[in-house]
Design an enzyme around this catalytic site. Structure first.
Site, PDB file in Angstrom:
ATOM      1  N   ALA A 128       0.823  -1.220   0.000  1.00  0.00           N
ATOM      2  CA  ALA A 128       0.000   0.000   0.000  1.00  0.00           C
ATOM      3  C   ALA A 128       0.854   1.265   0.000  1.00  0.00           C
ATOM      4  CB  ALA A 128      -0.921   0.002   1.207  1.00  0.00           C
ATOM      5  N   GLU A 129       2.087   1.151   0.498  1.00  0.00           N
ATOM      6  CA  GLU A 129       2.929   2.347   0.635  1.00  0.00           C
ATOM      7  C   GLU A 129       3.941   2.485  -0.503  1.00  0.00           C
ATOM      8  OE1 GLU A 129       4.288   2.275   4.823  1.00  0.00           O
ATOM      9  OE2 GLU A 129       2.699   3.754   5.139  1.00  0.00           O
TER      10      GLU A 129
END
Lengths: 240, 240, 240, 240
Positions: free
Chosen positions: A76-77
């Site tokens: 997600a990052e």
């Protein structure tokens, strides 16, 4: 072995070294700029670092979009990595880790300073990014969008390392080994600084000493000695 | 695999993950509400967590009484689990652990606060239960009766975690993974908070950030990534 | 298995549990009163605890003299055990360990207190013996004579534990398991007390709670659960 | 086995014991004076300590020059060892290690003191060498020349141990075992001192107690017990 295969193997080794040292646990991600295309970077799918294999490495553009669509879960990052590569052409590796030892320097006014010669390359200034400053006090703290990532990259500026309030630290590297080596020592440095501050006036690594450390080629024998040792310790001989 | 068999295997994995992380040592117990009957819960017989196998899991009613009489030794503190399941219908898992890092927050006026994003779901308030308040200064500290357990459940109220003075902490979970994941990070969070307090004014996880963490589905990929990783690290692949 | 063979095996297990936990390293010694003769005690020859086998256990009189002459090196501090067995007929086991966590309570005016329920049996008072008080400031700190040992036993008095300035702690037990179990938790208790003292006013284990802990049979299932677990963890199944 | 072969094996064991204990990681170096020629010393090529084998040991003169030209990378800090052997005829072993626990005593005005009996031989005074005093604030901190090494040796003087600001500690030994044994305990001693200082007035090891420790033959059974134990723990039986 092609340059790309070498890069994939190195990224696997990096993940496993960082897991072995406890710098990564179930959280933690590291990437490197694509050796053949500066507009791409390589990072593993969303998976605990200790299990990553070359087939888990994916390719991303500098907006965080995967180059090959697939059905593997993405970190997600990834935007954090993308925004730093976009803002900093000389950076070849980005790493993000949680650290209970570093965290106090991100949640109090006390700045993280380099005390150990081995992290002199961290520099004399380590900025802190608090997501709440721009995005308010009700986020999930994740750098899960390009907007958040660009704000973090702005706080990082030209520095080597930036802290994330409540999360940990982000390290940049001129090479993958450069980022990994520094990151292994950052928690130790944080612990030794915390203890030193209890004692009184501290003598940190000076700007001149920082400059000398940064002048050392991160791919020299002396700087790579840790890589091979830690790779073996982490059971990674087959990818060396 | 039936729902019950899945639950038994998961409870074995949970015990072994917690033992592997040092959250449990020879002391420590975790339970889950029976997947087929909310008036029952599952917990191992009295045995060190590192050795628990599916055949060690017993079934209990919400008064702590074992459903099947047998001759295996029962955990003396099963009442703690029973009382919480009775008081909190939405709680699906209860865990109790000793922790040298958490203990200072149970024996001094300093409150435990969430500092790491990963334990934001612990909430902004962590009550402390001191058995001596109601039961006097000459107990063995054990929650070995329903009366003591109900008093602890009252102090827990609607919170996620309650500390036990002189013993450790109790975590509740919306699922088993939820309780385990939070509990793995609670000691780390305690250590980082202790260090931060030495530095000065702290920036803990805000109520808004807590709410965002609680909004994440505890069974989502991101929240389950630790479970699979830690299960493998603890040698539990055969029960996955 | 004879009572004596059981005792030899248990003493081997005790040594290895304590080595496995880091309570013993290359230093550390534990003994038990002879099951058949209260005027004798059993202790290993001078050897690191992690390697001790039943054949290494020797028998001593209460003046520290070995019962069987031999040519195996003797533990220089056997006198410490002898003097305590002589002074305290109810004591069935004696253990001496170094501990970096306990040491601060032996070299400063801050007293060691029981904070964890699991070491409640340590009592509310833990005296400190400084060899320099009687023997001057130029000893080698070792309890290598009956004269020094008797002075230490006098400072121990009727307490469970005494600290040795600059060295570590001495635990007495009503049984071998009793001494081992308490000793495993003493360093953890010391760490948690050190942290608690930084926070402010502490709530230690009360006298009533101590009495309750001491009322528990040290050979009950609950108190022996750690023994079997730790024995397996230390690879001692064959002597169980 | 020749005296030289014994020395090579012992130096391998020393390296691996120190790596096993975390005293060395990818950084750290230990040497011994040549058993047959006091104008020579033995030290491994530039390699992580955990992997060193007898064939990795090289011979040096007291100016740091290798006796046999070869193409193996040399430890950049061999000059440190050379200068100490030249200045201190009675020293038979030199060891240099990083240590996060010792570092605070090198970067603040608080002096390292012996608190544990087992490091009494460290002495009552531990000087600190800061390379910046003579060589300015823009070095790479490394003792990579004879000039820097001689300045450090001057600060060491007749003491047993000297600290290097921002790096760690240097131990001298009357024998290899003497240097290794003391060095294993130095970080523990540092930790226990740091904690004791938080408590108030400390009782360190006295000069008389230091003298008694130094009077013990470093090659006696009692002092060698650790060597054999730690060698086995580090998997070095084949070189014993």
């Amino acid at each position: 072995m092609t340059g790309l295969q070498r890069a994939l193997n190195d990224l696997v080794i990096a993940n496993r070294i960082l897991a072995h040292h406890g710098v990564f646990d179930e959280y933690g991600h590291v990437s490197m700029r694509h050796p053949g295309d500066p507009a791409r970077f390589l990072m593993a799918r969303d998976c605990a670092a200790a299990f990553i294999e070359p087939g888990d490495i994916l390719e991303f553009a500098l907006d965080g979009a995967p180059v090959n669509e697939g059905n593997r879960p993405l970190c997600a990052e990834r935007f954090l990595h993308a925004a730093i590569y976009a803002a900093r052409p000389e950076v070849k590796s980005v790493l993000c880790a949680g650290s209970e030892d570093v965290l106090p320097f991100s949640v109090t006014p006390v700045p993280l300073r380099a005390m150990l010669g081995t992290v002199g390359d961290m520099g004399t200034q380590v900025p802190v990014w608090d997501i709440a400053e721009k995005f308010g006090e009700d986020t999930d703290l994740a750098v899960s969008s390009l907007e958040r990532a660009r704000d973090l990259a702005q706080r990082l500026g030209g520095h080597r390392v930036v802290l994330r309030r409540g999360v940990g630290f982000v390290t940049t590297g001129r090479t993958l080994n450069d980022a990994v080596k520094t990151s292994v020592y950052i928690p130790k440095n944080a612990r030794t600084l915390a203890q030193s501050l209890q004692f009184g006036k501290i003598t940190p690594i000076s700007q001149g000493e920082v400059d000398q450390r940064l002048a050392i080629d991160p791919e020299s024998n002396a700087m790579r000695r840790g890589w091979e040792y830690w790779a073996r310790e982490a059971g990674c001989e087959r990818w060396l």
